[in-house]
Write an enzyme that holds these catalytic residues in place. Structure first.
Site, PDB file in Angstrom:
ATOM      1  N   LYS A 216       0.861  -1.181   0.000  1.00 54.13           N
ATOM      2  CA  LYS A 216       0.000   0.000   0.000  1.00 54.13           C
ATOM      3  C   LYS A 216       0.892   1.224   0.000  1.00 54.13           C
ATOM      4  O   LYS A 216       1.827   1.310   0.810  1.00 54.13           O
ATOM      5  CB  LYS A 216      -0.804   0.039   1.305  1.00 54.13           C
TER       6      LYS A 216
ATOM      7  N   ASP B  12      -0.390  -0.085  -4.547  1.00 54.56           N
ATOM      8  CA  ASP B  12      -1.775   0.386  -4.571  1.00 54.56           C
ATOM      9  C   ASP B  12      -1.865   1.732  -3.868  1.00 54.56           C
ATOM     10  O   ASP B  12      -1.655   1.826  -2.666  1.00 54.56           O
ATOM     11  CB  ASP B  12      -2.668  -0.641  -3.850  1.00 54.56           C
TER      12      ASP B  12
ATOM     13  N   GLU C 107      -1.674   0.421  -8.712  1.00 57.52           N
ATOM     14  CA  GLU C 107      -3.126   0.609  -8.813  1.00 57.52           C
ATOM     15  C   GLU C 107      -3.499   2.053  -8.511  1.00 57.52           C
ATOM     16  O   GLU C 107      -3.108   2.594  -7.479  1.00 57.52           O
ATOM     17  CB  GLU C 107      -3.857  -0.301  -7.801  1.00 57.52           C
TER      18      GLU C 107
ATOM     19  N   ASP D  91      -8.696  -0.197 -10.578  1.00 57.57           N
ATOM     20  CA  ASP D  91      -9.476  -0.904  -9.560  1.00 57.57           C
ATOM     21  C   ASP D  91     -10.760  -0.096  -9.320  1.00 57.57           C
ATOM     22  O   ASP D  91     -11.816  -0.443  -9.857  1.00 57.57           O
ATOM     23  CB  ASP D  91      -8.641  -1.056  -8.280  1.00 57.57           C
TER      24      ASP D  91
ATOM     25  N   LYS E  83     -12.817  -7.001  -7.850  1.00 60.02           N
ATOM     26  CA  LYS E  83     -13.256  -7.320  -6.488  1.00 60.02           C
ATOM     27  C   LYS E  83     -14.732  -7.700  -6.589  1.00 60.02           C
ATOM     28  O   LYS E  83     -15.619  -6.837  -6.576  1.00 60.02           O
ATOM     29  CB  LYS E  83     -13.098  -6.088  -5.585  1.00 60.02           C
TER      30      LYS E  83
HETATM   31  O1  LIG Z   1      -5.794  -6.562  -3.500  1.00 61.55           O
HETATM   32  C1  LIG Z   1      -5.272  -7.201  -2.558  1.00 61.55           C
HETATM   33  O2  LIG Z   1      -4.188  -7.793  -2.676  1.00 61.55           O
HETATM   34  C2  LIG Z   1      -5.939  -7.290  -1.236  1.00 61.55           C
HETATM   35  C3  LIG Z   1      -7.182  -6.483  -1.075  1.00 61.55           C
HETATM   36  C4  LIG Z   1      -6.936  -5.029  -0.783  1.00 61.55           C
HETATM   37  O3  LIG Z   1      -5.831  -4.550  -0.837  1.00 61.55           O
HETATM   38  C5  LIG Z   1      -8.061  -4.200  -0.446  1.00 61.55           C
HETATM   39  C6  LIG Z   1      -9.303  -4.731  -0.359  1.00 61.55           C
HETATM   40  C7  LIG Z   1     -10.398  -3.955   0.036  1.00 61.55           C
HETATM   41  C8  LIG Z   1     -10.225  -2.667   0.424  1.00 61.55           C
HETATM   42  C9  LIG Z   1      -8.915  -2.098   0.625  1.00 61.55           C
HETATM   43  O4  LIG Z   1      -8.582  -2.223   1.990  1.00 61.55           O
HETATM   44  C10 LIG Z   1      -7.826  -2.761  -0.213  1.00 61.55           C
HETATM   45  C11 LIG Z   1      -7.610  -1.956  -1.490  1.00 61.55           C
HETATM   46  O5  LIG Z   1      -7.382  -0.768  -1.386  1.00 61.55           O
HETATM   47  O6  LIG Z   1      -7.654  -2.449  -2.599  1.00 61.55           O
HETATM   48 MG   LIG Z   2      -7.057  -0.477  -3.776  1.00 59.37          MG
END
Ligand SMILES: O=C(O)CCC(=O)C1=CC=C[C@@H](O)[C@@H]1C(=O)O
Ligand SMILES: [Mg+2]
Length: 324
Positions: free
Chosen positions: A135, A163, A192, A215, A237
């Protein structure tokens, strides 16, 4: 003969889970059970606060309406259902029809939002392709750049996913990129959503040679899957997108456009996460999914996630809130 039940669940989360502006202390959602000709199948409906358009209450109400229709023998139109409801019901229907294969891809991209040294240890233990996700965009862009560059230098054969969740202005995104040595940029599989505006993210990719992935943009009205310079992947997702059919259609469009499709979690319980691992193995077999989110929980639901030792709460401990 058909019957259905709706159960409510609440699972305690690890102390430090922050979603955008709020701490997620408890994960709440619904488990649906469909029963037909002695066969039972399950699905999870769990809107994610701050990310889903619907609340858990709204999803639960719609689930009851749709399950009543299903019990009455009607065909459901999941295209118009709330995304989390469409995903949960379509998973249970796919289980009943034995359409969702049993094998899952449990080799996930380790997710790091804290100490990058932990990530180095996990990556060194990872068999095969080394893929990790960090992140960025939460602290200084410069710090993010230094950390990413350090990881790319420490593990040269790694493919790093980053991300930013649209946190950067174009200037901050540039400050980040400045710290990534040009020879390391190809080690970034994708970043991302660097900027608030998709057009700024596209310009960033083209200026820096750092590939990006969509995303949030995938869920924007009017989004179309297409090949664009600097775009490497789309993140799917399912809880935020909708039915399995809708997800599979997006995956097929991505593949046709030469893009990678990555199945990713919306912090579902181990029940939904296992189904996502199976969807990933079925539809994106050569791509490591983004499902490293079991570590954010303090308990599992109904079934365990491979290698996870957290206690498993059985279905018998959940409240049945509705049945027909
Ligand atoms: O994408 C991944 O590897 C794990 C999921 C992930 O990072 C997330 C899932 C849902 C909400 C957020 O906290 C986060 C994201 O920002 O994409
Ligand atoms: Mg994200």
């Amino acid at each position: 003969m058909r019957s259905a039940k709706l159960f409510q669940y609440q699972l305690p989360m690890d102390s430090g889970v922050i979603l955008r502006d709020q701490r997620l202390i408890t994960r709440e959602g619904w488990v649906i059970e469909l029963c037909q000709d002695q066969q039972r199948a399950y699905g999870e409906i769990a809107p994610l606060p701050e990310f889903s358009v619907e609340t858990a209450t709204e999803a639960g109400e719609q689930a009851q309406q749709l399950l009543s229709q299903w019990v009455a023998g009607e065909t459901l139109d999941l295209d118009v259902a709330l995304p989390s409801v469409a995903f949960g019901i379509s998973c249970a229907l796919a289980e009943l029809a034995a359409e969702l294969p049993a094998t899952g891809n449990y080799l996930v991209a380790p997710l790091c939002s804290g100490d990058p040294d932990d990530l180095v240890v996990r990556l060194n233990q990872m068999p095969g392709e080394k893929v990790a996700k960090i992140k960025v965009g939460m602290y200084e862009a410069v710090r993010d750049g230094i950390v990413a560059n350090m990881l790319l230098e420490a593990i040269p054969d790694m493919q790093l996913r980053l991300d930013a969740n649209r946190q950067w202005t174009p200037l901050k995104a540039q400050q980040f990129a400045k710290y990534i040595r040009p020879e390391h940029r190809s080690g970034i599989a994708f970043l991302e959503e660097p900027c608030r505006e998709p057009s700024d993210s596209l310009a960033f990719a083209q200026q820096t040679g750092i590939n990006i992935a969509w995303d949030e943009t995938v869920r924007d009205a009017g989004f179309e899957v297409k090949a664009e310079p600097g775009v490497a992947a789309i993140i799917i997702k399912p809880t935020l997108i909708g039915s399995l059919e809708r997800c599979i259609s997006l995956i097929e469009q991505a593949h046709a456009a030469g893009l990678i499709a990555v199945i990713s979690s919306s912090i579902e319980s181990s029940l939904g996460l296992n189904q996502l691992a199976r969807l990933a193995q079925w539809q994106t077999p050569n791509v490591i999914p983004g499902l490293d989110t079991m570590q954010l929980f303090q308990a599992q639901l109904m079934q365990s996630w491979p290698g996870c030792e957290l206690p498993v709460i059985p279905l018998s401990e959940l409240d049945v809130v509705w049945q027909k």
